[in-house]
Design an enzyme around this catalytic site. Structure first.
Site: not given
Ligand code: IPM
Ligand code: MG
Length: 356
Positions: A143, A189, A221, A245, A249
């Site tokens: 990032y 990885k 993975d 990240d 999710d």
């Molecule tokens: C998160 C979000 C952020 C990230 C975005 C909005 C920049 O997806 O906080 O997980 O990738 O960190």
């Molecule tokens: Mg995110």
């Protein structure tokens, strides 16, 4: 002297304002019953900051957050700002804010409420009892790595980690593991990337100081697959910025909805407390967003930043109770719902429960 807290509030874009308002409602109910005072200081970041000031992270916000005890944040971004140059996009504001605040440790608990085992897309026996803490490195990795460039015929980003960066996030993960089931799974990885090999070697060094903690390693993975196959094998997942990240999710869907999961970003000073989901522009303004992730983030803020563990427990219990009673926002609606509630109705219910 009473307990007086100064909380920075960044509502953000999309559903951000709706969900943060509900968290504030709950905090206000709690301050009355717990006997502390909270003053809120609203600041701009993201798309709303671009509209008002031309930049996603105004100086006023950078200065403002430093004067707070903690910052509660909703979500940012939306199609309106998608075509701006990268450094002017809402997301750049959030990344710059994390960097400015030095919040390198992002804690993302993925727990499955018993009341919601049927809400997951996975089978109840797979998800029942899941309790994972994802420890995501937040201010380094791809990032932020240099060089980065968008050129006419190619583009690149760079995944960089320094020893200090890996060590300090590893310490956070091991300390947390010591208070949990004493298992850390470091995700990388390393079969392909030098930066991951370095990550792994550094984590192994730190682990020597925690002989009680069992350290395992997994390629990212495989970790994505294992999270879906058998999530209960995980206690603490330690990983870098982009892998964290993605995996957080994925982990959120074990719980039934990404609208449930909170996070705490901590590090050098003031912490940032935010739901892990985005600004959901498609449902913004309709009053149907799930505020529980943000209300849970307020609970993490009380616990970690303000040392108000009892108040945090009250929120956590109120959330469980509301789910047990069958109150659901639309994202969870189909499952064992007694009543489909709006965003503000859920806030009212939690506020009522914590006041008792
Ligand atoms: C998160 C979000 C952020 C990230 C975005 C909005 C920049 O997806 O906080 O997980 O990738 O960190
Ligand atoms: Mg995110």
């Amino acid at each position: 002297m009473g307990r007086n807290y100064k909380i920075g509030v960044i509502k953000g874009d999309g559903i951000g304002p709706e969900i943060v308002d509900e968290a504030i409602k709950v905090l206000d109910a709690l301050s009355a019953s717990e006997g502390f005072n909270i003053s809120y200081h609203e600041m701009l970041m993201g798309g709303s900051a671009i509209d008002a000031t031309g930049v996603p992270l105004p100086d006023e916000t950078i200065q403002g957050v430093k004067k707070c005890d903690a910052v509660l944040f909703g979500a940012i971004g939306g199609p309106k700002w998608d075509n701006l140059e990268r450094h002017l996009r809402p997301e750049s504001g959030l990344l710059a804010l994390r960097k400015e605040m030095g919040t390198f440790a992002n804690l993302r608990p993925a727990i499955v409420y018993d009341e919601l085992v049927n809400a997951s897309t996975l089978k109840p026996n797979v998800v029942k009892g899941v309790d994972i803490m994802v420890v995501r490195e937040l201010t380094g990795g791809i990032y932020f790595g240099q060089p980065r460039e968008l050129e006419d015929n190619r583009a690149y980003n760079t995944m960089v980690y320094t020893k200090d960066e890996v060590e300090r996030i590893a310490y956070v993960a091991f300390e947390i593991a010591m208070k949990r089931d004493k298992r850390v799974c470091s995700v990388d990885k390393a079969n392909v990337l030098e930066v991951s090999q370095f990550w792994r070697e550094t984590v192994i060094e730190v682990a020597k100081e925690y002989p009680e903690v069992e350290l395992t390693h997994m390629y990212v993975d495989n970790a994505a697959m294992q999270l879906i196959r058998n999530p209960k094998q995980f206690d603490v997942i330690l990983t870098g910025n982009i892998f964290g990240d993605i995996l957080s999710d994925a982990a959120s869907m074990l719980s039934g909805s990404i609208g449930l999961l909170p996070s705490a970003s901590t590090g050098k000073g003031v912490g940032l407390y935010e739901p892990i989901h985005g600004s959901a522009p498609d449902i913004a303004g309709q009053g149907i967003a799930n505020p529980l992730a943000t209300i849970s983030s307020a609970s993490m803020m009380l616990r970690y930043a303000l040392d108000e563990g009892e108040a945090a427990d009250k929120i956590d219990n109120a959330i469980k109770k509301s789910l047990a009673q069958g109150y659901r926002t639309a994202d969870l609606g189909a499952y064992d719902a007694k009543e489909i509630c709006s965003c503000s109705e859920i806030g009212d219910i939690i506020a009522k429960y914590v006041s008792k």
